[in-house]
Design a protein around this motif. Structure first.
Motif, mmCIF file in Angstrom:
data_model
loop_
_atom_site.group_PDB
_atom_site.id
_atom_site.type_symbol
_atom_site.label_atom_id
_atom_site.label_comp_id
_atom_site.label_asym_id
_atom_site.label_seq_id
_atom_site.Cartn_x
_atom_site.Cartn_y
_atom_site.Cartn_z
ATOM 1 N N PHE A 14 44.387 51.318 37.205
ATOM 2 C CA PHE A 14 43.236 50.445 37.031
ATOM 3 C C PHE A 14 42.290 50.564 38.218
ATOM 4 O O PHE A 14 42.659 51.077 39.275
ATOM 5 N N GLU A 15 41.066 50.116 37.974
ATOM 6 C CA GLU A 15 40.051 50.051 39.016
ATOM 7 C C GLU A 15 39.697 48.593 39.237
ATOM 8 O O GLU A 15 39.689 47.803 38.295
ATOM 9 N N VAL A 16 39.379 48.263 40.470
ATOM 10 C CA VAL A 16 38.843 46.949 40.798
ATOM 11 C C VAL A 16 37.364 47.167 41.061
ATOM 12 O O VAL A 16 36.981 48.077 41.812
ATOM 13 N N LEU A 17 36.538 46.360 40.404
ATOM 14 C CA LEU A 17 35.091 46.500 40.537
ATOM 15 C C LEU A 17 34.484 45.214 41.059
ATOM 16 O O LEU A 17 35.007 44.121 40.821
ATOM 17 N N GLU A 18 33.365 45.348 41.752
ATOM 18 C CA GLU A 18 32.530 44.219 42.144
ATOM 19 C C GLU A 18 31.199 44.507 41.470
ATOM 20 O O GLU A 18 30.560 45.506 41.778
ATOM 21 N N HIS A 19 30.842 43.683 40.516
ATOM 22 C CA HIS A 19 29.782 43.986 39.554
ATOM 23 C C HIS A 19 30.195 45.287 38.853
ATOM 24 O O HIS A 19 31.251 45.305 38.240
ATOM 25 N N ASP A 20 29.429 46.344 38.954
ATOM 26 C CA ASP A 20 29.810 47.612 38.325
ATOM 27 C C ASP A 20 30.145 48.695 39.344
ATOM 28 O O ASP A 20 30.219 49.875 39.001
ATOM 29 N N GLN A 21 30.385 48.295 40.579
ATOM 30 C CA GLN A 21 30.753 49.242 41.628
ATOM 31 C C GLN A 21 32.272 49.278 41.780
ATOM 32 O O GLN A 21 32.908 48.246 42.014
ATOM 33 N N VAL A 22 32.855 50.460 41.637
ATOM 34 C CA VAL A 22 34.292 50.617 41.843
ATOM 35 C C VAL A 22 34.569 50.461 43.333
ATOM 36 O O VAL A 22 34.016 51.191 44.158
ATOM 37 N N ILE A 23 35.418 49.474 43.662
ATOM 38 C CA ILE A 23 35.739 49.229 45.078
ATOM 39 C C ILE A 23 37.195 49.555 45.403
ATOM 40 O O ILE A 23 37.568 49.614 46.570
ATOM 41 N N ALA A 24 38.011 49.769 44.365
ATOM 42 C CA ALA A 24 39.404 50.165 44.581
ATOM 43 C C ALA A 24 39.935 50.841 43.324
ATOM 44 O O ALA A 24 39.510 50.530 42.216
ATOM 45 N N LYS A 25 40.854 51.773 43.541
ATOM 46 C CA LYS A 25 41.565 52.439 42.444
ATOM 47 C C LYS A 25 43.050 52.323 42.749
ATOM 48 O O LYS A 25 43.470 52.583 43.883
ATOM 49 N N ASP A 104 34.011 32.381 39.974
ATOM 50 C CA ASP A 104 33.493 32.263 41.345
ATOM 51 C C ASP A 104 32.993 33.561 41.965
ATOM 52 O O ASP A 104 32.341 33.533 43.004
ATOM 53 N N ASP A 105 33.332 34.710 41.396
ATOM 54 C CA ASP A 105 32.893 35.977 41.971
ATOM 55 C C ASP A 105 32.652 36.991 40.859
ATOM 56 O O ASP A 105 32.797 36.673 39.684
ATOM 57 N N TYR A 106 32.263 38.182 41.239
ATOM 58 C CA TYR A 106 31.994 39.243 40.265
ATOM 59 C C TYR A 106 33.007 40.379 40.356
ATOM 60 O O TYR A 106 32.730 41.494 39.945
ATOM 61 N N VAL A 107 34.176 40.081 40.896
ATOM 62 C CA VAL A 107 35.244 41.069 40.969
ATOM 63 C C VAL A 107 36.008 41.031 39.650
ATOM 64 O O VAL A 107 36.261 39.953 39.106
ATOM 65 N N TRP A 108 36.335 42.207 39.136
ATOM 66 C CA TRP A 108 37.093 42.272 37.888
ATOM 67 C C TRP A 108 37.883 43.564 37.836
ATOM 68 O O TRP A 108 37.725 44.433 38.698
ATOM 69 N N ILE A 109 38.759 43.675 36.840
ATOM 70 C CA ILE A 109 39.678 44.797 36.737
ATOM 71 C C ILE A 109 39.429 45.552 35.427
ATOM 72 O O ILE A 109 39.323 44.949 34.367
ATOM 73 N N ARG A 110 39.325 46.886 35.560
ATOM 74 C CA ARG A 110 39.161 47.750 34.386
ATOM 75 C C ARG A 110 40.344 48.712 34.347
ATOM 76 O O ARG A 110 40.589 49.438 35.315
ATOM 77 N N PHE A 111 41.052 48.722 33.240
ATOM 78 C CA PHE A 111 42.219 49.586 33.095
ATOM 79 C C PHE A 111 41.796 50.975 32.641
ATOM 80 O O PHE A 111 40.702 51.167 32.110
ATOM 81 N N SER A 112 42.676 51.946 32.827
ATOM 82 C CA SER A 112 42.335 53.367 32.642
ATOM 83 C C SER A 112 41.849 53.713 31.247
ATOM 84 O O SER A 112 41.114 54.663 31.078
ATOM 85 N N ASN A 113 42.229 52.958 30.258
ATOM 86 C CA ASN A 113 41.840 53.304 28.886
ATOM 87 C C ASN A 113 40.590 52.556 28.432
ATOM 88 O O ASN A 113 40.280 52.546 27.249
ATOM 89 N N GLU A 114 39.851 51.961 29.355
ATOM 90 C CA GLU A 114 38.717 51.118 28.988
ATOM 91 C C GLU A 114 37.390 51.688 29.479
ATOM 92 O O GLU A 114 37.330 52.293 30.553
ATOM 93 N N GLU A 115 36.355 51.460 28.706
ATOM 94 C CA GLU A 115 34.992 51.796 29.095
ATOM 95 C C GLU A 115 34.180 50.515 29.004
ATOM 96 O O GLU A 115 33.560 50.237 27.982
ATOM 97 N N LEU A 116 34.226 49.740 30.059
ATOM 98 C CA LEU A 116 33.571 48.429 30.089
ATOM 99 C C LEU A 116 32.666 48.323 31.300
ATOM 100 O O LEU A 116 32.868 49.003 32.306
#
Length: 132
Positions: A14-25, A104-116
């Motif tokens: 998975f990736e961790v994003l802040e808005h649409d910027q990948v900040i961690a993998k 409270d924030d714009y951090v979210w998680i996108r899993f490898s099989n997702e295009e969100l």
């Protein structure tokens, strides 16, 4: 014929994003008990999932997932779980459905099989952009 342990999960990426910027993998391999992490060091540590960790464990990942969920002690937690189609509070399963979105924030998680994008998962972002 080989027996396969049905309780061993395949690797979770998975990736961790802040808005649409990948900040961690993150790549979590349950069978080998390993976690590979890349974090964008130019991002404020407050947004990073493991800001001060040099070695991340599976327990750290599971704790992070839980930090991105509603509290276990929330009033009517059973009804929230039911609405998600879950019988038990399992943070990794909750996050797979909620993407770890917190208001409270714009951090979210996108899993490898997702295009969100953030607009797809975060109600506050969508509202601020004029989407409905």
């Amino acid at each position: 014929m080989k027996k396969i342990n049905k309780f061993i999960s395949s690797p979770l990426e998975f990736e961790v994003l802040e808005h649409d910027q990948v900040i961690a993998k993150v790549k979590l391999d349950y069978s080998n008990q390993t976690v590979d992490v890349w974090q964008d060091k130019s991002v404020s540590p407050v947004f990073l999932p493991f800001p001060s960790k040099s070695k991340v464990t599976i327990g750290d990942v599971l704790d992070y997932f839980e930090s991105r969920c509603f509290p276990r002690t929330r009033h009517h937690a059973d009804k929230v779980l039911q609405s998600l189609g879950l019988n038990d509070y399992v943070a990794s399963e909750i996050v797979k459905q909620t993407h770890g979105v917190l208001y409270d924030d714009y951090v979210w998680i996108r899993f490898s099989n997702e295009e969100l994008s953030c607009a797809d998962v975060h109600p506050r972002f969508a509202g601020e952009q004029g989407f409905s």
